[in-house]
Design an enzyme around this catalytic site. Structure first.
Site, PDB file in Angstrom:
ATOM      1  N   GLY A 153       0.828  -1.202   0.000  1.00 45.91           N
ATOM      2  CA  GLY A 153       0.000   0.000   0.000  1.00 45.91           C
ATOM      3  C   GLY A 153       0.860   1.249   0.000  1.00 45.91           C
ATOM      4  O   GLY A 153       2.033   1.227  -0.403  1.00 45.91           O
ATOM      5  N   SER A 154       0.300   2.341   0.497  1.00 45.43           N
ATOM      6  CA  SER A 154       0.971   3.634   0.421  1.00 45.43           C
ATOM      7  C   SER A 154       2.177   3.694   1.346  1.00 45.43           C
ATOM      8  O   SER A 154       2.199   3.082   2.419  1.00 45.43           O
ATOM      9  CB  SER A 154      -0.005   4.763   0.778  1.00 45.43           C
ATOM     10  OG  SER A 154      -0.206   4.832   2.177  1.00 45.43           O
TER      11      SER A 154
ATOM     12  N   GLU B 297       5.735  -3.096   0.644  1.00 43.16           N
ATOM     13  CA  GLU B 297       5.760  -2.860  -0.800  1.00 43.16           C
ATOM     14  C   GLU B 297       4.947  -1.606  -1.079  1.00 43.16           C
ATOM     15  O   GLU B 297       3.721  -1.592  -0.913  1.00 43.16           O
ATOM     16  CB  GLU B 297       5.169  -4.048  -1.554  1.00 43.16           C
ATOM     17  CG  GLU B 297       5.226  -3.908  -3.062  1.00 43.16           C
ATOM     18  CD  GLU B 297       4.571  -5.073  -3.771  1.00 43.16           C
ATOM     19  OE1 GLU B 297       3.695  -4.828  -4.627  1.00 43.16           O
ATOM     20  OE2 GLU B 297       4.908  -6.240  -3.442  1.00 43.16           O
TER      21      GLU B 297
ATOM     22  N   CYS C 241       2.111  -0.091  -8.999  1.00 40.80           N
ATOM     23  CA  CYS C 241       3.232   0.516  -8.276  1.00 40.80           C
ATOM     24  C   CYS C 241       4.470   0.708  -9.133  1.00 40.80           C
ATOM     25  O   CYS C 241       5.354   1.493  -8.777  1.00 40.80           O
ATOM     26  CB  CYS C 241       3.558  -0.288  -7.022  1.00 40.80           C
ATOM     27  SG  CYS C 241       4.006  -2.008  -7.330  1.00 40.80           S
TER      28      CYS C 241
ATOM     29  N   GLU D 233       4.411   9.723  -7.171  1.00 41.97           N
ATOM     30  CA  GLU D 233       3.735   8.658  -7.915  1.00 41.97           C
ATOM     31  C   GLU D 233       2.348   9.138  -8.349  1.00 41.97           C
ATOM     32  O   GLU D 233       1.520   9.503  -7.520  1.00 41.97           O
ATOM     33  CB  GLU D 233       3.597   7.418  -7.036  1.00 41.97           C
ATOM     34  CG  GLU D 233       2.963   6.241  -7.747  1.00 41.97           C
ATOM     35  CD  GLU D 233       2.866   5.015  -6.855  1.00 41.97           C
ATOM     36  OE1 GLU D 233       2.920   3.894  -7.393  1.00 41.97           O
ATOM     37  OE2 GLU D 233       2.746   5.172  -5.620  1.00 41.97           O
TER      38      GLU D 233
END
Length: 481
Positions: free
Chosen positions: A229-230, A250, A284, A379
């Site tokens: 996640g974030s 991750e 991602c 991102e």
């Protein structure tokens, strides 16, 4: 008609109400899910702890393999249903959701393959007086309770990557899927149970209360914490985990692509178009920043735009759709604001640049956004590809490295020397040559560096992290040389 999903915690009840799961494309109510309260969270943890502490209850490797084999078989039989439902709740187009289901099935089988092939090792002895008469070997044991927190963008495959290795290694696992996309997780766990996994070994929950989620993650009984996640949430939770809890994080990045002057554009354009707009850029390692030699930068942007403007954007359950919605309306608002900021600062719009609806944004190609714009620094996680004109490969590398993220990257060139120069100098955990940044097979290492993550993903590597190597040392006079 919507469904209701109860807690997947044996014996638990909750007074914390329900959470609604809606389709990101049109807001249709898909299902309601019971939210876990503090008592339910505690019951899940205590149940998992009881299983791990009593070694007579541990599932034997042969049983785990049998369960996983049956799981893969059931998933194969229901592949289309799993794909349609994943597309509905997550917004990934059906064509890509079908590929995700196929990957998830293969991931389950990968867990079996690792179990069949992993082994301990012999540690050399009889090398000095202290080790004479000794024989030492290692074997693998489950690390303990696994708690996993997952993301929305691959609602089935990410769950397989977190739960599959836990089941394979014999760890009791509790997973909290993303609140936007919990249904694929619940279906997968139901399939595991149908395949013979006792309910207590894999529990799942979602929560309304942030304190309950934090309690789950930071409990001292947790041996391994897996987070997808974030970065903001992941690093915050990592700072709160109990002493001794291992973790893997991750997060995302701002994937760079270096395009040399000799790049094959016929190969590059379809690759970067797919890598940039797959799942509306909500990946991602999605292609985001393309640093192209100044002699071809405008042509690169133009050719990607020509393909991007023809992509079909819309209902993810329609087999013709190529780009679906963003997961939440506020994400559409954010992407729109970031693009507008870049355009106001001087970026050229080669295609897109506008929202189509509350949930969908046009596939967008920008040329030369300023380096201090959000689209250049953070991102995007949306359907936006930025192309930058650079003087040469070294300038591209310098620009690519000038962010606090490091994940997958790529280079397009016909020269092996150029490819190796970029590979050696890019800040990245993986560099693709003549392939987009989002390439992945699930048995390869997948790791974010710097702010992009911690530890290594990929099913064999996750299984390694969910086990301990336990050594046995035997002493016998018969072992002396």
């Amino acid at each position: 008609m919507s469904q209701h999903f109860n807690l997947q915690i044996p014996g638990a009840q909750s007074d914390d109400g329900q959470i609604e799961v809606t389709a990101p494309y049109d807001g249709t109510l898909i299902a309601t899910v019971t939210a876990a309260d503090a008592n339910a969270v505690e019951l899940a943890l205590s149940t998992a702890d009881r299983l791990y502490r009593d070694r007579d209850l541990w599932l034997k490797p042969a049983k785990r393999m049998e369960i996983l084999e049956k799981t893969a078989s059931i998933m194969s039989e229901r592949a289309e249903e799993l794909a349609v439902e994943a597309a509905r709740e997550g917004g990934k187009p059906l064509i890509d959701s079908r590929a995700e289901v196929a990957r998830a099935i293969d991931g389950v089988r990968n867990c079996i393959e690792v179990l069949r092939t992993q082994a301990g090792e012999e540690i050399p002895m009889n090398l000095n007086p202290a080790s004479e008469g000794k024989f030492a070997v290692t074997r693998h044991e489950p690390i303990g309770i696994v708690v996993a927190v997952s993301a929305f963008n691959h609602p089935l495959n990410l769950i397989v990557h977190q739960v599959g290795p836990a089941v394979a290694t014999g760890c009791p696992v509790i997973i909290k899927p993303a609140e936007d996309t919990p249904l694929s997780c619940f279906r997968f766990i139901n399939i595991l149970r149908e395949a013979g996994l006792p309910e207590e070994w894999c529990q799942s929950l979602i929560v309304k209360n942030l304190e309950n989620a934090t309690k789950l993650v930071t409990d001292s009984r947790v041996a391994f914490f897996s987070f997808i996640g974030s970065a903001r949430v992941g690093w915050s939770l990592r700072s709160q985990v109990a002493p001794g809890t291992r973790c893997a994080l991750e997060h995302g990045g701002a994937a760079p692509v270096v395009v040399a002057a000799d790049a094959n554009l016929d190969r590059l354009v379809p690759s970067l178009t797919k890598g940039g707009f797959y799942h509306a850029g909500q990946v991602c390692v999605s292609v985001q920043r393309v640093f192209a030699d100044s002699s071809i930068a405008r042509e690169v942007a133009q050719k990607i735009a020509e393909k991007a403007k023809n992509l079909i954007v819309g209902d993810p359950t329609d087999a013709a759709t190529e780009v679906g919605p963003l997961i939440r309306h506020r994400e559409t608002d954010r992407v729109e604001a970031w693009v507008n900021e870049a355009v106001a600062a001087g970026a050229e719009v080669f295609c897109g640049g506008k929202r189509i609806s509350d949930s969908c944004f046009e596939a967008t190609v920008l040329l030369n956004p300023p380096s201090d714009c959000k689209v250049s620094q953070a991102e995007i996680f949306g359907p936006v590809v930025c192309v930058y004109s650079v003087e040469n490969v070294d300038a591209a590398i310098a620009r690519a490295n000038d962010v606090p993220f490091s994940f997958q990257a790529s280079v397009f060139t016909r020269s092996i020397d150029t490819a190796m120069r970029v590979y050696r100098r890019l800040n990245a955990s993986a560099v693709m040559v003549n392939e987009h940044t989002a390439f992945r097979v699930d048995w390869m290492p997948f790791a974010g560096l710097k702010q992009s993550g911690l530890a290594v993903g990929g099913i064999p590597f996750t299984m390694h992290d969910m086990q301990v190597r336990k050594m046995l040392v035997l002493h016998s006079e018969e072992l002396r040389p």
